[in-house]
Design a protein around this motif. Sequence first.
Motif, PDB file in Angstrom:
ATOM      1  N   HIS A   1     -15.399  29.659  24.101  1.00 42.22           N
ATOM      2  CA  HIS A   1     -16.706  29.148  23.665  1.00 42.22           C
ATOM      3  C   HIS A   1     -17.123  29.869  22.395  1.00 42.22           C
ATOM      4  O   HIS A   1     -16.975  31.086  22.278  1.00 42.22           O
ATOM      5  CB  HIS A   1     -17.749  29.398  24.762  1.00 42.22           C
ATOM      6  N   HIS A   2     -17.657  29.102  21.434  1.00 39.09           N
ATOM      7  CA  HIS A   2     -18.174  29.672  20.197  1.00 39.09           C
ATOM      8  C   HIS A   2     -19.569  29.107  19.959  1.00 39.09           C
ATOM      9  O   HIS A   2     -19.730  27.900  19.769  1.00 39.09           O
ATOM     10  CB  HIS A   2     -17.241  29.348  19.019  1.00 39.09           C
ATOM     11  N   GLY A   3     -20.547  29.958  19.983  1.00 43.79           N
ATOM     12  CA  GLY A   3     -21.932  29.551  19.780  1.00 43.79           C
ATOM     13  C   GLY A   3     -22.773  30.794  19.609  1.00 43.79           C
ATOM     14  O   GLY A   3     -22.411  31.714  18.865  1.00 43.79           O
ATOM     15  N   LEU A   4     -23.908  30.853  20.321  1.00 51.14           N
ATOM     16  CA  LEU A   4     -24.704  32.076  20.320  1.00 51.14           C
ATOM     17  C   LEU A   4     -23.999  33.194  21.078  1.00 51.14           C
ATOM     18  O   LEU A   4     -24.314  34.376  20.913  1.00 51.14           O
ATOM     19  CB  LEU A   4     -26.076  31.800  20.935  1.00 51.14           C
ATOM     20  N   ILE A   5     -23.073  32.825  21.947  1.00 50.62           N
ATOM     21  CA  ILE A   5     -22.160  33.778  22.573  1.00 50.62           C
ATOM     22  C   ILE A   5     -20.733  33.346  22.261  1.00 50.62           C
ATOM     23  O   ILE A   5     -20.480  32.174  21.948  1.00 50.62           O
ATOM     24  CB  ILE A   5     -22.367  33.844  24.105  1.00 50.62           C
ATOM     25  N   THR A   6     -19.809  34.263  22.342  1.00 45.91           N
ATOM     26  CA  THR A   6     -18.409  33.972  22.065  1.00 45.91           C
ATOM     27  C   THR A   6     -17.568  34.367  23.266  1.00 45.91           C
ATOM     28  O   THR A   6     -17.732  35.450  23.829  1.00 45.91           O
ATOM     29  CB  THR A   6     -17.926  34.744  20.822  1.00 45.91           C
ATOM     30  N   VAL A   7     -16.674  33.456  23.649  1.00 45.27           N
ATOM     31  CA  VAL A   7     -15.764  33.705  24.761  1.00 45.27           C
ATOM     32  C   VAL A   7     -14.365  33.278  24.319  1.00 45.27           C
ATOM     33  O   VAL A   7     -14.195  32.190  23.758  1.00 45.27           O
ATOM     34  CB  VAL A   7     -16.170  32.917  26.024  1.00 45.27           C
ATOM     35  N   ASP A   8     -13.390  34.113  24.581  1.00 46.50           N
ATOM     36  CA  ASP A   8     -12.021  33.812  24.179  1.00 46.50           C
ATOM     37  C   ASP A   8     -11.100  33.794  25.396  1.00 46.50           C
ATOM     38  O   ASP A   8     -10.804  34.838  25.982  1.00 46.50           O
ATOM     39  CB  ASP A   8     -11.533  34.854  23.164  1.00 46.50           C
ATOM     40  N   ARG A   9     -10.713  32.616  25.814  1.00 49.54           N
ATOM     41  CA  ARG A   9      -9.698  32.413  26.863  1.00 49.54           C
ATOM     42  C   ARG A   9      -9.947  33.281  28.097  1.00 49.54           C
ATOM     43  O   ARG A   9      -9.068  33.981  28.584  1.00 49.54           O
ATOM     44  CB  ARG A   9      -8.299  32.692  26.295  1.00 49.54           C
ATOM     45  N   ALA A  10     -11.156  33.182  28.611  1.00 46.57           N
ATOM     46  CA  ALA A  10     -11.531  33.985  29.777  1.00 46.57           C
ATOM     47  C   ALA A  10     -11.288  33.215  31.066  1.00 46.57           C
ATOM     48  O   ALA A  10     -11.461  31.990  31.125  1.00 46.57           O
ATOM     49  CB  ALA A  10     -13.006  34.370  29.691  1.00 46.57           C
ATOM     50  N   ARG A  11     -10.920  33.955  32.097  1.00 51.68           N
ATOM     51  CA  ARG A  11     -10.765  33.379  33.432  1.00 51.68           C
ATOM     52  C   ARG A  11     -11.147  34.436  34.465  1.00 51.68           C
ATOM     53  O   ARG A  11     -10.810  35.612  34.303  1.00 51.68           O
ATOM     54  CB  ARG A  11      -9.324  32.920  33.658  1.00 51.68           C
ATOM     55  N   VAL A  12     -11.848  34.011  35.495  1.00 47.26           N
ATOM     56  CA  VAL A  12     -12.146  34.882  36.633  1.00 47.26           C
ATOM     57  C   VAL A  12     -11.137  34.556  37.729  1.00 47.26           C
ATOM     58  O   VAL A  12     -11.049  33.407  38.199  1.00 47.26           O
ATOM     59  CB  VAL A  12     -13.590  34.670  37.126  1.00 47.26           C
ATOM     60  N   TRP A  13     -10.404  35.547  38.162  1.00 47.71           N
ATOM     61  CA  TRP A  13      -9.280  35.292  39.065  1.00 47.71           C
ATOM     62  C   TRP A  13      -9.670  35.362  40.536  1.00 47.71           C
ATOM     63  O   TRP A  13      -9.119  34.610  41.349  1.00 47.71           O
ATOM     64  CB  TRP A  13      -8.157  36.286  38.756  1.00 47.71           C
ATOM     65  N   SER A  14     -10.540  36.262  40.926  1.00 46.56           N
ATOM     66  CA  SER A  14     -10.952  36.359  42.328  1.00 46.56           C
ATOM     67  C   SER A  14     -12.239  35.555  42.507  1.00 46.56           C
ATOM     68  O   SER A  14     -13.313  35.979  42.071  1.00 46.56           O
ATOM     69  CB  SER A  14     -11.188  37.819  42.728  1.00 46.56           C
ATOM     70  N   LEU A  15     -12.108  34.416  43.145  1.00 49.87           N
ATOM     71  CA  LEU A  15     -13.226  33.480  43.263  1.00 49.87           C
ATOM     72  C   LEU A  15     -13.642  33.313  44.716  1.00 49.87           C
ATOM     73  O   LEU A  15     -12.804  33.366  45.628  1.00 49.87           O
ATOM     74  CB  LEU A  15     -12.842  32.114  42.696  1.00 49.87           C
ATOM     75  N   PRO A  16     -14.918  33.077  44.973  1.00 49.50           N
ATOM     76  CA  PRO A  16     -15.365  32.751  46.337  1.00 49.50           C
ATOM     77  C   PRO A  16     -15.003  31.306  46.664  1.00 49.50           C
ATOM     78  O   PRO A  16     -14.738  30.479  45.784  1.00 49.50           O
ATOM     79  CB  PRO A  16     -16.885  32.922  46.242  1.00 49.50           C
ATOM     80  N   ALA A  17     -14.998  30.992  47.957  1.00 48.14           N
ATOM     81  CA  ALA A  17     -14.735  29.613  48.367  1.00 48.14           C
ATOM     82  C   ALA A  17     -15.803  28.666  47.822  1.00 48.14           C
ATOM     83  O   ALA A  17     -15.514  27.532  47.440  1.00 48.14           O
ATOM     84  CB  ALA A  17     -14.673  29.523  49.893  1.00 48.14           C
ATOM     85  N   GLU A  18     -17.058  29.125  47.798  1.00 47.94           N
ATOM     86  CA  GLU A  18     -18.171  28.373  47.219  1.00 47.94           C
ATOM     87  C   GLU A  18     -18.892  29.276  46.231  1.00 47.94           C
ATOM     88  O   GLU A  18     -19.179  30.429  46.557  1.00 47.94           O
ATOM     89  CB  GLU A  18     -19.152  27.904  48.301  1.00 47.94           C
ATOM     90  N   PRO A  19     -19.197  28.780  45.041  1.00 44.19           N
ATOM     91  CA  PRO A  19     -19.874  29.636  44.064  1.00 44.19           C
ATOM     92  C   PRO A  19     -21.303  29.944  44.498  1.00 44.19           C
ATOM     93  O   PRO A  19     -21.905  29.200  45.281  1.00 44.19           O
ATOM     94  CB  PRO A  19     -19.867  28.797  42.783  1.00 44.19           C
ATOM     95  N   PRO A  20     -21.876  31.032  44.001  1.00 44.66           N
ATOM     96  CA  PRO A  20     -23.269  31.334  44.331  1.00 44.66           C
ATOM     97  C   PRO A  20     -24.214  30.367  43.642  1.00 44.66           C
ATOM     98  O   PRO A  20     -23.891  29.797  42.591  1.00 44.66           O
ATOM     99  CB  PRO A  20     -23.450  32.755  43.779  1.00 44.66           C
ATOM    100  N   ALA A  21     -25.375  30.177  44.232  1.00 43.48           N
ATOM    101  CA  ALA A  21     -26.419  29.406  43.559  1.00 43.48           C
ATOM    102  C   ALA A  21     -26.879  30.169  42.323  1.00 43.48           C
ATOM    103  O   ALA A  21     -27.096  31.377  42.374  1.00 43.48           O
ATOM    104  CB  ALA A  21     -27.584  29.169  44.504  1.00 43.48           C
ATOM    105  N   LEU A  22     -27.015  29.437  41.230  1.00 47.53           N
ATOM    106  CA  LEU A  22     -27.547  29.995  39.992  1.00 47.53           C
ATOM    107  C   LEU A  22     -28.932  29.409  39.799  1.00 47.53           C
ATOM    108  O   LEU A  22     -29.081  28.207  39.558  1.00 47.53           O
ATOM    109  CB  LEU A  22     -26.652  29.647  38.799  1.00 47.53           C
ATOM    110  N   ILE A  23     -29.947  30.236  39.929  1.00 44.19           N
ATOM    111  CA  ILE A  23     -31.307  29.722  39.890  1.00 44.19           C
ATOM    112  C   ILE A  23     -32.033  30.229  38.647  1.00 44.19           C
ATOM    113  O   ILE A  23     -31.630  31.211  38.026  1.00 44.19           O
ATOM    114  CB  ILE A  23     -32.073  30.050  41.184  1.00 44.19           C
TER     115      ILE A  23
END
Length: 324
Positions: free
Chosen positions: A144-166
Amino acid sequence: MTAYGYHSSHEQIPPSRLLRHVVRAQEAGFDAAMCSDHLSPWLPEQGHSGYAFAWLGAALQATDLPFGMVTAPGQRTHPVTTAQALATLTEMAPGRFWAALGSGEAMNEHITGDPWPDHETRRRRLHECVEVIRALLAGEEVTHHGLITVDRARVWSLPAEPPALIAAAVSPESAAAHAGWADGLITVGSDPRAAAEVLAAYREAGGRGPARLQVHLALASTDDEALAMTRRHWRNAAVTAPDSWDLDTPEALADRAAGATDEQLRQAVIISSDPSIHRDRIAQLADVGFDAVMLHQVGADAADQEAFIDVFGERVLPELRGAE
């Protein structure tokens, strides 16, 4: 039925003692708990600010309570790091963790040395962070390139269901602006009319999911002691947005709060020695339509916290539930 939670105030209480308080809160009958992710306390004399992500791992293990946190990705904490932390906590405690995402305060974020953006830029940056975090929690590789920058990121240990983002919002305008991405809402206040306006703006903009309200209160042996407790430990509540967003040190906020009047403190905090007054004020706020009310006793001393937990567990929470 409304859930009543215990707010764990990292800004005031060392993390080891805070863990004992939240265990006591579960034993007393609180339904849930939450905390905020700060680097600094609001006032120098509050004197603490434990690392919320690390503390939550211990708190989730030590209790069976559902927990939430308020955090601000985008400057001090990169959204990829935030996503990794959220994934780890949720994987270890499935179904028991939510995260409220906000645009932050200069007091915590200035430490990177980057300029503190204006409010609209911070809002747009938060939206970008939400998109990145959701994609990472879905297992995607993100650039992602914008106000934040991310380069080829991945989270490897994931929960079965993601947390609610409120969404964390303190005004109707912010609540409406965040309604499109949020899985729920959290706001703060002790005035039913103002809280209702924030909640209505969120719902009218299409906001979905549970709504939570954080309430500051001061319970002491006398009304004078409760007021003195508020002035000593939480007079920062008299400093409202945008000042609370833009002041960049605890010392600067303490200077701004030095002239807080008793009336300003009473507008921000429910101050009383009478548990029934706290009960009635909290019931009025719950009746606005909040699914959970998260309660913060502003007194930082161990005896103040323990008395609050015990009195609310023995009397206030049962009476609130019996009235529903």
